[in-house]
Write a protein that holds these residues in place. Structure first.
Motif, PDB file in Angstrom:
ATOM      1  N   ALA A  47      32.956   9.433  19.286  1.00 54.38           N
ATOM      2  CA  ALA A  47      33.894   8.513  19.366  1.00 54.38           C
ATOM      3  C   ALA A  47      33.385   7.165  18.911  1.00 54.38           C
ATOM      4  O   ALA A  47      34.270   6.436  18.583  1.00 54.38           O
ATOM      5  N   GLY A  48      32.210   6.791  19.106  1.00 57.85           N
ATOM      6  CA  GLY A  48      31.768   5.489  18.920  1.00 57.85           C
ATOM      7  C   GLY A  48      31.742   5.160  17.403  1.00 57.85           C
ATOM      8  O   GLY A  48      31.969   4.413  16.878  1.00 57.85           O
ATOM      9  N   ILE A  49      31.340   6.349  16.634  1.00 61.02           N
ATOM     10  CA  ILE A  49      31.289   6.574  15.000  1.00 61.02           C
ATOM     11  C   ILE A  49      32.403   6.086  14.587  1.00 61.02           C
ATOM     12  O   ILE A  49      32.820   5.333  13.788  1.00 61.02           O
ATOM     13  N   LEU A  50      33.643   6.830  14.927  1.00 58.80           N
ATOM     14  CA  LEU A  50      35.235   6.859  14.675  1.00 58.80           C
ATOM     15  C   LEU A  50      35.510   5.504  14.811  1.00 58.80           C
ATOM     16  O   LEU A  50      36.166   4.674  14.260  1.00 58.80           O
ATOM     17  N   CYS A  51      35.137   5.293  16.150  1.00 55.42           N
ATOM     18  CA  CYS A  51      35.764   3.677  16.678  1.00 55.42           C
ATOM     19  C   CYS A  51      34.913   2.525  15.530  1.00 55.42           C
ATOM     20  O   CYS A  51      35.603   1.288  15.686  1.00 55.42           O
ATOM     21  N   PHE A  52      33.919   2.859  15.121  1.00 55.13           N
ATOM     22  CA  PHE A  52      33.380   1.832  14.277  1.00 55.13           C
ATOM     23  C   PHE A  52      33.818   2.014  12.808  1.00 55.13           C
ATOM     24  O   PHE A  52      34.037   0.983  12.136  1.00 55.13           O
ATOM     25  N   VAL A  53      33.800   3.117  12.261  1.00 52.58           N
ATOM     26  CA  VAL A  53      33.988   3.357  10.754  1.00 52.58           C
ATOM     27  C   VAL A  53      35.362   3.267  10.551  1.00 52.58           C
ATOM     28  O   VAL A  53      35.672   2.525   9.330  1.00 52.58           O
ATOM     29  N   ILE A  54      36.344   3.658  11.156  1.00 54.10           N
ATOM     30  CA  ILE A  54      37.823   3.459  11.106  1.00 54.10           C
ATOM     31  C   ILE A  54      38.215   2.040  10.666  1.00 54.10           C
ATOM     32  O   ILE A  54      38.836   1.560   9.780  1.00 54.10           O
ATOM     33  N   PRO A  55      37.882   1.083  11.788  1.00 53.64           N
ATOM     34  CA  PRO A  55      38.288  -0.268  11.719  1.00 53.64           C
ATOM     35  C   PRO A  55      37.602  -1.011  10.607  1.00 53.64           C
ATOM     36  O   PRO A  55      38.145  -1.898   9.962  1.00 53.64           O
ATOM     37  N   VAL A  56      36.185  -0.634  10.186  1.00 58.14           N
ATOM     38  CA  VAL A  56      35.597  -1.282   9.144  1.00 58.14           C
ATOM     39  C   VAL A  56      36.213  -0.960   7.833  1.00 58.14           C
ATOM     40  O   VAL A  56      36.376  -1.626   6.855  1.00 58.14           O
ATOM     41  N   LEU A  57      36.526   0.245   7.785  1.00 59.57           N
ATOM     42  CA  LEU A  57      37.438   0.664   6.448  1.00 59.57           C
ATOM     43  C   LEU A  57      38.741   0.084   6.380  1.00 59.57           C
ATOM     44  O   LEU A  57      39.152  -0.256   5.106  1.00 59.57           O
TER      45      LEU A  57
END
Length: 86
Positions: A47-57
């Motif tokens: 969940a943390g990886i998804l919450c980080f990667v999607i907004p950065v993209l």
């Protein structure tokens, strides 16, 4: 004009806040794994990886779109225009 700048700021700040929360989740997953009574928290890590990667993209795409409109990107990042043979 001011309203557009406030909206643009919100478009940048909200995903940045979500990305910061994602970093917190990743950090918590790793630090809780050090504790002997808690196993590794895979759900929190993913969940943390998804919450980080999607907004950065999202932020990167927003900036690229904005810079393309003003022709301030290198030619390799420009969208090729279709050639008309007619």
């Amino acid at each position: 004009m001011v309203v557009q700048k406030v909206i643009a700021l919100l478009i940048m700040v909200i995903p940045a806040a979500i990305a910061m929360y994602g970093i917190k989740l990743i950090r918590d997953a790793f630090f809780y794994s050090i504790s002997p009574e808690v196993s590794f928290l895979w759900g929190k890590l993913i969940a943390g990886i998804l919450c980080f990667v999607i907004p950065v993209l999202f932020i990167a795409g927003f900036i690229l779109h904005h810079e393309r409109k003003k022709n301030r990107v290198q030619p390799r990042f420009m969208i090729p225009e279709p050639d008309e043979d007619e």
